[in-house]
Design a protein around this motif. Structure first.
Motif, PDB file in Angstrom:
ATOM      1  N   SER A 202       1.253  -0.979   0.352  1.00 54.46           N
ATOM      2  CA  SER A 202       0.256   0.189   0.018  1.00 54.46           C
ATOM      3  C   SER A 202       0.304   1.415  -0.015  1.00 54.46           C
ATOM      4  N   ASP A 203       2.222   1.467   0.510  1.00 56.36           N
ATOM      5  CA  ASP A 203       3.067   2.453   1.046  1.00 56.36           C
ATOM      6  C   ASP A 203       3.353   2.457  -0.208  1.00 56.36           C
ATOM      7  N   GLY A 204       4.383   1.142  -1.326  1.00 56.97           N
ATOM      8  CA  GLY A 204       5.028   1.602  -1.903  1.00 56.97           C
ATOM      9  C   GLY A 204       4.059   2.066  -3.755  1.00 56.97           C
ATOM     10  N   LEU A 205       2.681   1.486  -4.011  1.00 58.83           N
ATOM     11  CA  LEU A 205       1.931   2.172  -4.567  1.00 58.83           C
ATOM     12  C   LEU A 205       1.473   3.458  -4.901  1.00 58.83           C
ATOM     13  N   THR A 206       1.820   4.065  -3.707  1.00 54.34           N
ATOM     14  CA  THR A 206       1.245   5.080  -3.191  1.00 54.34           C
ATOM     15  C   THR A 206       2.783   6.241  -3.623  1.00 54.34           C
ATOM     16  N   GLU A 207       3.746   5.486  -3.345  1.00 57.26           N
ATOM     17  CA  GLU A 207       5.173   6.097  -4.143  1.00 57.26           C
ATOM     18  C   GLU A 207       5.169   6.376  -5.735  1.00 57.26           C
ATOM     19  N   SER A 208       5.009   4.781  -6.119  1.00 58.03           N
ATOM     20  CA  SER A 208       4.930   4.886  -7.310  1.00 58.03           C
ATOM     21  C   SER A 208       4.300   5.714  -8.080  1.00 58.03           C
ATOM     22  N   LEU A 209       3.102   5.554  -7.572  1.00 59.68           N
ATOM     23  CA  LEU A 209       1.953   6.342  -8.733  1.00 59.68           C
ATOM     24  C   LEU A 209       2.266   8.146  -7.878  1.00 59.68           C
ATOM     25  N   ILE A 210       2.864   8.403  -7.072  1.00 62.55           N
ATOM     26  CA  ILE A 210       3.468   9.954  -6.767  1.00 62.55           C
ATOM     27  C   ILE A 210       4.840   9.688  -7.946  1.00 62.55           C
ATOM     28  N   THR A 211       5.343   8.804  -8.068  1.00 65.51           N
ATOM     29  CA  THR A 211       6.934   9.340  -9.486  1.00 65.51           C
ATOM     30  C   THR A 211       5.492   9.349 -10.533  1.00 65.51           C
ATOM     31  N   SER A 212       5.298   8.659 -10.478  1.00 66.22           N
ATOM     32  CA  SER A 212       4.256   8.485 -11.853  1.00 66.22           C
ATOM     33  C   SER A 212       3.529   9.950 -12.294  1.00 66.22           C
ATOM     34  N   LEU A 213       2.588  10.103 -11.504  1.00 68.64           N
ATOM     35  CA  LEU A 213       1.164  11.356 -11.273  1.00 68.64           C
ATOM     36  C   LEU A 213       2.937  12.696 -12.054  1.00 68.64           C
ATOM     37  N   SER A 214       3.979  12.834 -11.459  1.00 71.76           N
ATOM     38  CA  SER A 214       4.899  13.930 -11.062  1.00 71.76           C
ATOM     39  C   SER A 214       5.753  14.274 -12.607  1.00 71.76           C
ATOM     40  N   GLN A 215       5.554  13.111 -13.464  1.00 68.55           N
ATOM     41  CA  GLN A 215       5.360  13.405 -15.088  1.00 68.55           C
ATOM     42  C   GLN A 215       4.964  14.052 -16.090  1.00 68.55           C
TER      43      GLN A 215
ATOM     44  N   VAL B 276       2.696  14.074   2.879  1.00 67.92           N
ATOM     45  CA  VAL B 276       1.066  13.604   2.297  1.00 67.92           C
ATOM     46  C   VAL B 276       0.727  11.846   3.035  1.00 67.92           C
ATOM     47  N   PHE B 277       2.678  11.671   3.657  1.00 66.67           N
ATOM     48  CA  PHE B 277       1.968  11.166   4.779  1.00 66.67           C
ATOM     49  C   PHE B 277       1.935  10.861   6.031  1.00 66.67           C
ATOM     50  N   ARG B 278       1.970  12.240   6.360  1.00 60.80           N
ATOM     51  CA  ARG B 278       1.342  12.409   7.752  1.00 60.80           C
ATOM     52  C   ARG B 278       0.006  12.524   7.816  1.00 60.80           C
ATOM     53  N   TYR B 279      -0.867  12.156   6.695  1.00 59.30           N
ATOM     54  CA  TYR B 279      -1.871  11.817   6.806  1.00 59.30           C
ATOM     55  C   TYR B 279      -2.316  10.084   6.729  1.00 59.30           C
ATOM     56  N   LYS B 280      -1.575   9.220   6.691  1.00 60.88           N
ATOM     57  CA  LYS B 280      -1.372   7.389   7.109  1.00 60.88           C
ATOM     58  C   LYS B 280      -1.885   7.336   8.565  1.00 60.88           C
ATOM     59  N   GLY B 281      -3.134   6.905   8.079  1.00 62.67           N
ATOM     60  CA  GLY B 281      -3.500   6.130   8.837  1.00 62.67           C
ATOM     61  C   GLY B 281      -4.923   7.442   9.839  1.00 62.67           C
ATOM     62  N   LYS B 282      -5.035   8.276   8.924  1.00 59.74           N
ATOM     63  CA  LYS B 282      -6.189   9.318   9.605  1.00 59.74           C
ATOM     64  C   LYS B 282      -6.986   9.406   8.418  1.00 59.74           C
ATOM     65  N   ASP B 283      -8.373   9.727   9.346  1.00 62.72           N
ATOM     66  CA  ASP B 283      -9.081  10.186   8.150  1.00 62.72           C
ATOM     67  C   ASP B 283      -9.743  11.752   8.109  1.00 62.72           C
ATOM     68  N   ALA B 284      -8.894  12.487   7.818  1.00 58.43           N
ATOM     69  CA  ALA B 284      -9.221  13.659   7.901  1.00 58.43           C
ATOM     70  C   ALA B 284     -10.154  14.009   6.271  1.00 58.43           C
ATOM     71  N   PRO B 285     -10.599  14.949   6.378  1.00 60.21           N
ATOM     72  CA  PRO B 285     -12.026  15.792   5.332  1.00 60.21           C
ATOM     73  C   PRO B 285     -10.525  16.303   4.308  1.00 60.21           C
ATOM     74  N   ALA B 286     -11.331  15.609   3.320  1.00 58.41           N
ATOM     75  CA  ALA B 286     -11.062  16.397   1.519  1.00 58.41           C
ATOM     76  C   ALA B 286     -10.667  18.024   1.616  1.00 58.41           C
ATOM     77  N   GLN B 287     -10.955  18.810   2.201  1.00 55.72           N
ATOM     78  CA  GLN B 287     -11.096  19.998   2.736  1.00 55.72           C
ATOM     79  C   GLN B 287     -10.241  20.620   3.038  1.00 55.72           C
ATOM     80  N   GLN B 288     -10.179  19.560   4.425  1.00 56.49           N
ATOM     81  CA  GLN B 288      -8.610  20.146   5.402  1.00 56.49           C
ATOM     82  C   GLN B 288      -7.215  19.812   4.541  1.00 56.49           C
ATOM     83  N   VAL B 289      -8.127  18.626   4.460  1.00 57.05           N
ATOM     84  CA  VAL B 289      -6.553  18.073   3.506  1.00 57.05           C
ATOM     85  C   VAL B 289      -5.763  19.513   2.271  1.00 57.05           C
ATOM     86  N   GLY B 290      -7.156  19.440   1.603  1.00 53.15           N
ATOM     87  CA  GLY B 290      -6.960  20.179   0.251  1.00 53.15           C
ATOM     88  C   GLY B 290      -5.875  21.631   1.412  1.00 53.15           C
TER      89      GLY B 290
END
Length: 574
Positions: free
Chosen positions: A402-415, A427-441
């Motif tokens: 789950s962590d690795g696929l997240t990182e790999s997708l970040i790398t791919s999207l960065s292109q 982004v990994f400060r939000y791991k395990g947290k259910d923060a509202p989308a507006q707050q994260v944004g």
């Protein structure tokens, strides 16, 4: 009192004077008992005569001497001999950061390395309850072997009071004194707002001062400047933010800009709350740059000829924008469409109904096109954060996926062009947290977030993706990807392509090649690499050892795996 070469203070024999400042004079000496070189800091007589200040100093120096960290100078002892009060510390063979800054601009990689070592030192000191209060280039030594040493922990209280209208124009580092609330203490150009106001300070004041040092290393100038100490303090206390780092260097990564500006938040509640958090982001950014460099080295050559590519049959096909041929129909009427329609109605009155229908359809079509275009512009997403995917497998052993696929997708999207993607450290400060989308944004300053849930059952893996608009908190798109564990390598690239289509990001041929780039075709090597990254991100000695093992195993599976080599290099350096 100046000591000459050959003067003895107990077991220490003076060899030469190294420098002088508000703390007094500093000498190179030989410890004749242990046969080693040391630095002796001789305290000014007026300081030694003040019993209250000496008592507070002794308390802090004892606490600082208990710190055992590779990036903090070692205090051997505090002694008084023949009415001379001095501190014996390790001798550092190198130069101060100030001296380094005067030589030449600091490269980004070196800056991040120095910054991470300083943050590590501060983190250790803060954990022991010690606040430095005088972080500045003069108090940072760079050894010849690359090790950084932070000096003078707990010594800031002994520095001299600065006259109200003078600033050292060479270094802007003259200091003020006192530690009681309501009295200013510290170095003017590197003060936090709370220091400048004479308020009680905590560890966050060091983070602000370090932020100024980071800014200076990148920009070559101070974020809060002035010709007098009063002007400098006014700049620090004002609500005006410093100039963006991008103004001084076009190569400054957006993540570094965010990181430095966060350390320089005037409100200490909006800064990094701990030096450890800052350290994690610095290491994450450094790793990202290593990965980006590996990507750049392994990227295919750009299309030559200004956007022309040659197919296998030898024809030249233009891929440049606007290259489509424009043709003009011979004999087309030169009158306007309205005039033409009216003349036809006059000639063919029985066709009136048909003509009106055509006009109506055209109007409806134009209205639909206009509305669609407005909607497209209104929902154009230019910034995104991929939040840590949730491991919904119920098995902690596949957390690396789950962590690795997240990182790999970040790398791919960065292109993807014209799309700002937040880095792992953000982004990994939000791991395990259910923060509202507006707050994260709001916290990450992005328009959309990408959530994901990973489920592995035996040899099968399912990844559910959801793209969310942070303003409306509505799903813009969602998708499910089902793969066998032996077919994971291309998954991040495939998701990145799908996301680019949903975001209406137009890709050139070169962009498509970058997004589709897989650094290995070996699934086992890829999974071993993900495990290596998983353990490296634990930031522990044991984690680094396991990371090295997995990166080496990945290289054994695929000796041409560039990312595995980059990961191994980073893990060995920790």
């Amino acid at each position: 009192m100046t000591l000459t070469a050959g003067t003895k203070l107990g077991r220490y024999e003076i060899r030469s004077q190294l420098g002088e400042g508000g703390m007094g004079e500093v000498y190179l000496a030989q410890d004749t008992k242990l046969d080693r070189r040391v630095a002796l800091k001789v305290l000014p007589a007026e300081v030694a005569a003040n019993h209250d200040r000496m008592r507070r100093f002794m308390q802090e120096a004892k606490a600082a001497s208990a710190l055992n960290h590779p990036n903090i100078i070692t205090i051997h002892e505090i002694e008084q001999i023949d009415s001379v009060n001095f501190i014996a510390t390790e001798f550092i063979d190198g130069e101060t950061l100030r001296q380094r800054l005067r030589k030449a601009p600091v490269k980004l990689g070196e800056m991040l390395d120095v910054a991470a070592q300083i943050a590590s030192a501060l983190s250790a000191a803060h954990a022991a309850g010690i606040v430095h209060r005088d972080v500045k280039p003069e108090n940072i030594m760079l050894r010849r072997d690359g090790i950084v040493k932070v000096l003078d922990f707990g010594l800031a209280k002994l520095t001299e009071r600065l006259p109200p209208d003078s600033v050292d124009t060479e270094a802007a580092t003259e200091a003020l004194v006192q530690t009681e609330p309501g009295v200013v203490m510290g170095t003017v150009a590197y003060m936090s707002p709370e220091q400048a106001r004479g308020m009680a300070v905590d560890a966050r004041t060091d983070i602000f001062s370090l932020g100024i040092v980071l800014y200076e290393m990148v920009a070559g100038c101070l974020p809060f400047a002035g010709s007098t100490s009063s002007e400098v303090l006014a700049a620090i206390l004002s609500e005006k933010d410093p100039q963006p780092l991008a103004r001084y260097s076009r190569e400054v990564p957006a993540e570094l800009e965010r990181l430095v500006m966060k350390t320089l938040a005037k409100d200490r509640d909006e800064r990094y709350q701990t030096a450890k958090d800052l350290l994690i982001d610095l290491k994450g950014l450094k790793q990202k740059l290593v990965v980006d460099a590996a990507i750049e080295r392994s990227a295919p050559p750009q299309l030559a000829g200004g956007g022309e590519a040659k197919p296998t049959d030898g024809r030249v096909v233009s891929t440049a924008p606007g290259a489509a041929a424009q043709t003009e129909v011979a004999g087309a009427p030169t009158n306007s469409s309205a005039e033409y329609i009216i003349s036809e109605i006059k000639r063919h009155k029985r066709s009136l109904t048909v003509a009106l229908a055509v006009l109506l359809l055209a109007a409806v079509g134009f209205g639909y096109w206009f509305s669609a275009r407005r909607a497209s512009n209104a929902t154009q997403i230019e910034s995104i954060a991929v939040l840590p995917f949730v491991n919904a497998s119920g098995n902690s052993d596949v957390e690396y996926l789950s962590d690795g696929l997240t990182e790999s997708l970040i790398t791919s999207l960065s292109q993807l062009p014209k799309l700002s993607v937040r880095g792992r450290s953000s982004v990994f400060r939000y791991k395990g947290k259910d923060a509202p989308a507006q707050q994260v944004g709001k916290e990450l300053n992005v328009q959309a977030i990408l959530n994901g849930r990973v489920v592995q059952r035996g040899n099968d893996l399912t990844l559910h993706i959801e793209l969310v608009d942070v303003d409306t908190e509505t799903a813009l798109w969602s998708g499910d990807y089902n793969r066998s564990m032996t077919n994971l390598v291309s998954l991040p690239s495939e998701i990145a392509r799908d996301v680019s289509q949903k975001l209406r990001v137009r890709l050139s041929s070169a962009d498509e090649q970058k997004v589709a780039k897989n650094f290995t075709a070996n699934t086992e090597a890829y999974q071993l690499y993900l495990k290596g990254r998983f353990y490296w991100n634990k930031r522990t000695t044991e984690g680094y050892k396991k990371a090295i093992e997995h990166f080496e195993q990945a290289i054994d599976k695929d000796p041409s795996y560039a990312l595995a080599y980059a990961g191994l290099e980073t893990a060995i350096a920790c």
